[in-house]
Motif scaffolding. Structure first.
Motif, PDB file in Angstrom:
ATOM      1  N   ALA A   7      66.435  64.791  65.385  1.00 44.41           N
ATOM      2  CA  ALA A   7      65.844  65.023  66.576  1.00 44.41           C
ATOM      3  C   ALA A   7      65.886  62.861  66.297  1.00 44.41           C
ATOM      4  O   ALA A   7      66.278  61.581  67.467  1.00 44.41           O
ATOM      5  CB  ALA A   7      63.963  64.729  66.051  1.00 44.41           C
ATOM      6  N   THR A   8      66.123  62.984  65.581  1.00 39.10           N
ATOM      7  CA  THR A   8      66.700  60.595  65.250  1.00 39.10           C
ATOM      8  C   THR A   8      68.265  61.022  65.991  1.00 39.10           C
ATOM      9  O   THR A   8      68.789  60.185  66.158  1.00 39.10           O
ATOM     10  CB  THR A   8      66.996  60.000  63.585  1.00 39.10           C
ATOM     11  OG1 THR A   8      65.196  60.444  63.416  1.00 39.10           O
ATOM     12  CG2 THR A   8      67.357  59.389  63.589  1.00 39.10           C
ATOM     13  N   LEU A   9      69.095  61.780  65.124  1.00 43.99           N
ATOM     14  CA  LEU A   9      70.465  61.809  66.570  1.00 43.99           C
ATOM     15  C   LEU A   9      70.815  62.051  67.793  1.00 43.99           C
ATOM     16  O   LEU A   9      71.725  61.199  67.985  1.00 43.99           O
ATOM     17  CB  LEU A   9      71.000  63.226  65.267  1.00 43.99           C
ATOM     18  CG  LEU A   9      72.208  63.360  65.674  1.00 43.99           C
ATOM     19  CD1 LEU A   9      73.256  61.633  64.973  1.00 43.99           C
ATOM     20  CD2 LEU A   9      73.277  64.085  64.736  1.00 43.99           C
ATOM     21  N   ILE A  10      70.018  62.867  67.887  1.00 43.76           N
ATOM     22  CA  ILE A  10      70.021  63.074  69.793  1.00 43.76           C
ATOM     23  C   ILE A  10      69.577  61.833  70.925  1.00 43.76           C
ATOM     24  O   ILE A  10      69.806  60.988  70.802  1.00 43.76           O
ATOM     25  CB  ILE A  10      68.861  64.768  69.817  1.00 43.76           C
ATOM     26  CG1 ILE A  10      69.742  65.967  69.201  1.00 43.76           C
ATOM     27  CG2 ILE A  10      69.075  64.298  71.575  1.00 43.76           C
ATOM     28  CD1 ILE A  10      71.201  65.868  69.522  1.00 43.76           C
ATOM     29  N   ILE A  38      65.546  57.126  79.098  1.00 42.92           N
ATOM     30  CA  ILE A  38      66.136  58.786  78.497  1.00 42.92           C
ATOM     31  C   ILE A  38      64.707  59.477  78.423  1.00 42.92           C
ATOM     32  O   ILE A  38      65.364  60.410  77.620  1.00 42.92           O
ATOM     33  CB  ILE A  38      66.912  58.369  76.899  1.00 42.92           C
ATOM     34  CG1 ILE A  38      64.978  57.771  76.411  1.00 42.92           C
ATOM     35  CG2 ILE A  38      67.402  56.321  76.615  1.00 42.92           C
ATOM     36  CD1 ILE A  38      65.157  57.597  74.132  1.00 42.92           C
ATOM     37  N   ARG A  39      64.512  59.806  79.270  1.00 47.10           N
ATOM     38  CA  ARG A  39      63.783  60.183  79.585  1.00 47.10           C
ATOM     39  C   ARG A  39      63.917  61.800  79.257  1.00 47.10           C
ATOM     40  O   ARG A  39      62.625  63.148  78.705  1.00 47.10           O
ATOM     41  CB  ARG A  39      62.434  61.034  80.596  1.00 47.10           C
ATOM     42  CG  ARG A  39      61.157  61.022  80.908  1.00 47.10           C
ATOM     43  CD  ARG A  39      60.044  61.545  82.509  1.00 47.10           C
ATOM     44  NE  ARG A  39      59.960  59.748  82.330  1.00 47.10           N
ATOM     45  CZ  ARG A  39      59.774  59.218  82.913  1.00 47.10           C
ATOM     46  NH1 ARG A  39      59.551  60.291  84.361  1.00 47.10           N
ATOM     47  NH2 ARG A  39      59.682  58.088  83.638  1.00 47.10           N
ATOM     48  N   LEU A  70      69.296  58.709  68.979  1.00 46.90           N
ATOM     49  CA  LEU A  70      69.888  57.580  68.677  1.00 46.90           C
ATOM     50  C   LEU A  70      71.458  58.069  70.055  1.00 46.90           C
ATOM     51  O   LEU A  70      71.409  57.000  70.538  1.00 46.90           O
ATOM     52  CB  LEU A  70      70.941  57.166  67.545  1.00 46.90           C
ATOM     53  CG  LEU A  70      72.116  56.969  67.484  1.00 46.90           C
ATOM     54  CD1 LEU A  70      71.394  55.494  67.231  1.00 46.90           C
ATOM     55  CD2 LEU A  70      72.543  57.366  65.838  1.00 46.90           C
ATOM     56  N   ALA A  71      71.881  59.120  70.240  1.00 43.35           N
ATOM     57  CA  ALA A  71      72.842  59.626  71.534  1.00 43.35           C
ATOM     58  C   ALA A  71      72.632  58.622  72.417  1.00 43.35           C
ATOM     59  O   ALA A  71      72.633  58.453  73.675  1.00 43.35           O
ATOM     60  CB  ALA A  71      72.921  61.010  71.387  1.00 43.35           C
ATOM     61  N   GLY A  72      71.001  58.790  72.676  1.00 36.08           N
ATOM     62  CA  GLY A  72      70.136  58.350  74.050  1.00 36.08           C
ATOM     63  C   GLY A  72      70.286  56.885  74.362  1.00 36.08           C
ATOM     64  O   GLY A  72      70.799  56.724  75.129  1.00 36.08           O
ATOM     65  N   LEU A  73      69.803  56.224  73.318  1.00 38.69           N
ATOM     66  CA  LEU A  73      69.760  55.044  73.197  1.00 38.69           C
ATOM     67  C   LEU A  73      71.196  54.445  73.566  1.00 38.69           C
ATOM     68  O   LEU A  73      71.314  53.769  73.772  1.00 38.69           O
ATOM     69  CB  LEU A  73      69.024  54.129  72.331  1.00 38.69           C
ATOM     70  CG  LEU A  73      67.469  54.852  71.648  1.00 38.69           C
ATOM     71  CD1 LEU A  73      67.218  54.051  70.186  1.00 38.69           C
ATOM     72  CD2 LEU A  73      66.289  54.227  72.513  1.00 38.69           C
ATOM     73  N   GLN A  74      72.736  54.935  72.947  1.00 39.80           N
ATOM     74  CA  GLN A  74      73.362  54.298  73.222  1.00 39.80           C
ATOM     75  C   GLN A  74      73.904  55.191  73.912  1.00 39.80           C
ATOM     76  O   GLN A  74      74.570  53.719  74.304  1.00 39.80           O
ATOM     77  CB  GLN A  74      73.876  54.895  71.789  1.00 39.80           C
ATOM     78  CG  GLN A  74      73.982  55.112  70.467  1.00 39.80           C
ATOM     79  CD  GLN A  74      74.736  55.196  69.587  1.00 39.80           C
ATOM     80  OE1 GLN A  74      75.411  56.275  69.709  1.00 39.80           O
ATOM     81  NE2 GLN A  74      75.005  54.886  68.651  1.00 39.80           N
ATOM     82  N   GLY A  75      73.511  54.893  75.412  1.00 34.86           N
ATOM     83  CA  GLY A  75      73.732  55.358  76.738  1.00 34.86           C
ATOM     84  C   GLY A  75      72.661  54.896  77.300  1.00 34.86           C
ATOM     85  O   GLY A  75      73.475  55.011  78.685  1.00 34.86           O
ATOM     86  N   VAL A  76      72.161  53.404  77.027  1.00 35.16           N
ATOM     87  CA  VAL A  76      71.327  52.690  77.847  1.00 35.16           C
ATOM     88  C   VAL A  76      72.194  51.571  78.632  1.00 35.16           C
ATOM     89  O   VAL A  76      72.614  50.655  77.165  1.00 35.16           O
ATOM     90  CB  VAL A  76      70.255  52.197  77.349  1.00 35.16           C
ATOM     91  CG1 VAL A  76      68.948  51.883  78.736  1.00 35.16           C
ATOM     92  CG2 VAL A  76      69.044  53.644  76.937  1.00 35.16           C
ATOM     93  N   SER A  77      72.457  51.422  79.438  1.00 36.17           N
ATOM     94  CA  SER A  77      73.140  49.962  79.618  1.00 36.17           C
ATOM     95  C   SER A  77      72.826  49.062  79.168  1.00 36.17           C
ATOM     96  O   SER A  77      71.813  48.035  79.080  1.00 36.17           O
ATOM     97  CB  SER A  77      73.116  49.783  81.723  1.00 36.17           C
ATOM     98  OG  SER A  77      74.367  49.065  82.093  1.00 36.17           O
TER      99      SER A  77
END
Length: 289
Positions: A166-169, A204-205, A171-178
């Motif tokens: 859950a953390t890894l996925i 990141i919903r 984290l990938a979503g957070l890194q995609g936020v502008s």
């Protein structure tokens, strides 16, 4: 790509999927309407297996336990995974090291990880957690023979094993936020909590829905964790649906494949029902994208 090349590339995968998924699913549905003994053809009994499943209080207890475990652990995974991902996202050079340490519990096979996890509560292997609780409360908790302490131990183990994913996925979503959006929010005076709640989480919903989807699927199929953690699961009422099906179809002596197949079909229906909110959100996000 030519049609012949397409079929040549896709054909083997389709054949494997049919052999490993479609055929077993067809046999499971077929056997659910039969009385099946090992080594002999089944005899059609209609809905008797389903009637027996619905009237068995043991199946009801297993269903309630599994559903409760799924709801609680999924909520913990989403909240704790997001907080941990946001924390790791702020790290610099130490990020790969921290992620590597976190992934240890995820790559270990469940039964091995659950066995090692049980040592924290077993005095024969040190029982660090048990000793800490005894020192703080003055009472000794019997984690393996008391219902609720055993449930807490099982839930903690499932969280421990699935939290890295859950953390890894997330984290990938957070890194995609502008970053531009985050900087604009700071200029507007939004604090950290407001930024996360009003900007990052809606952005990141879809990722959060995906994590919830996978978590629900995995927790509903909890089986091997209970072998070392809850050896008296049947007596304690901590038997998961998967463990109940295994006991009915293979272990309890009756070896009733018909009833086990009917229970498997009902489990698939329950999984689809519990996955519906997450599937709806994922489809909605895909349409908007």
């Amino acid at each position: 790509m030519r049609r012949r090349e397409f079929y040549g590339l896709v054909g083997p995968s389709v054949a494997v999927m049919v052999g490993l998924l479609v055929v077993p699913l067809y046999l499971t549905v077929k056997w659910s309407f039969q009385e099946v003994d090992y080594g002999s053809p089944g005899e059609f009994v209609g809905l008797d297996n389903y009637a027996q499943a619905f009237t068995d209080p043991r199946f009801g207890r297993a269903l309630v336990f599994t559903a409760g475990l799924t709801v609680v652990v999924t909520a913990v995974l989403l909240v704790a995974g997001y907080v941990l991902a946001a924390t790791v996202n702020k790290l610099g050079r130490m990020r790969p090291v921290v992620l590597g340490i976190l992934l240890i519990s995820y790559v270990i096979p469940n039964v091995v990880g659950a066995t090692m996890f049980s040592w924290l509560f077993d005095q024969n292997f040190g029982g660090v957690v048990n000793l800490a609780f005894s020192w703080l409360t003055g009472d000794e908790i019997l984690w393996y023979v008391q219902t609720w302490p055993n449930r807490v131990m099982v839930a903690l183990n499932v969280v421990w094993s699935m939290l890295p994913f859950a953390t890894l996925i997330l984290l990938a979503g957070l890194q995609g936020v502008s970053r531009d959006v985050l900087e604009a929010a700071q200029l507007d005076g939004a604090g950290p909590i407001r930024t996360h709640w009003s900007i990052i989480v809606p952005s990141i919903r879809g990722v959060i829905g995906f994590v919830g989807l996978i978590s629900v699927m995995d927790i509903l199929r909890v089986f091997d964790n209970l072998v070392p953690l809850s050896p008296q699961a049947v007596q304690l009422g901590n038997e998961s649906v998967m463990l109940y099906i295994f006991n009915i179809a293979f272990r309890d002596g009756g070896q009733d494949l018909g009833l086990g197949s009917a229970l498997s079909v009902l489990t698939i229906v329950v999984i689809l029902v519990m996955l519906y909110p997450f599937l709806r959100d994922v489809v909605r996000e895909a349409k908007q994208a």
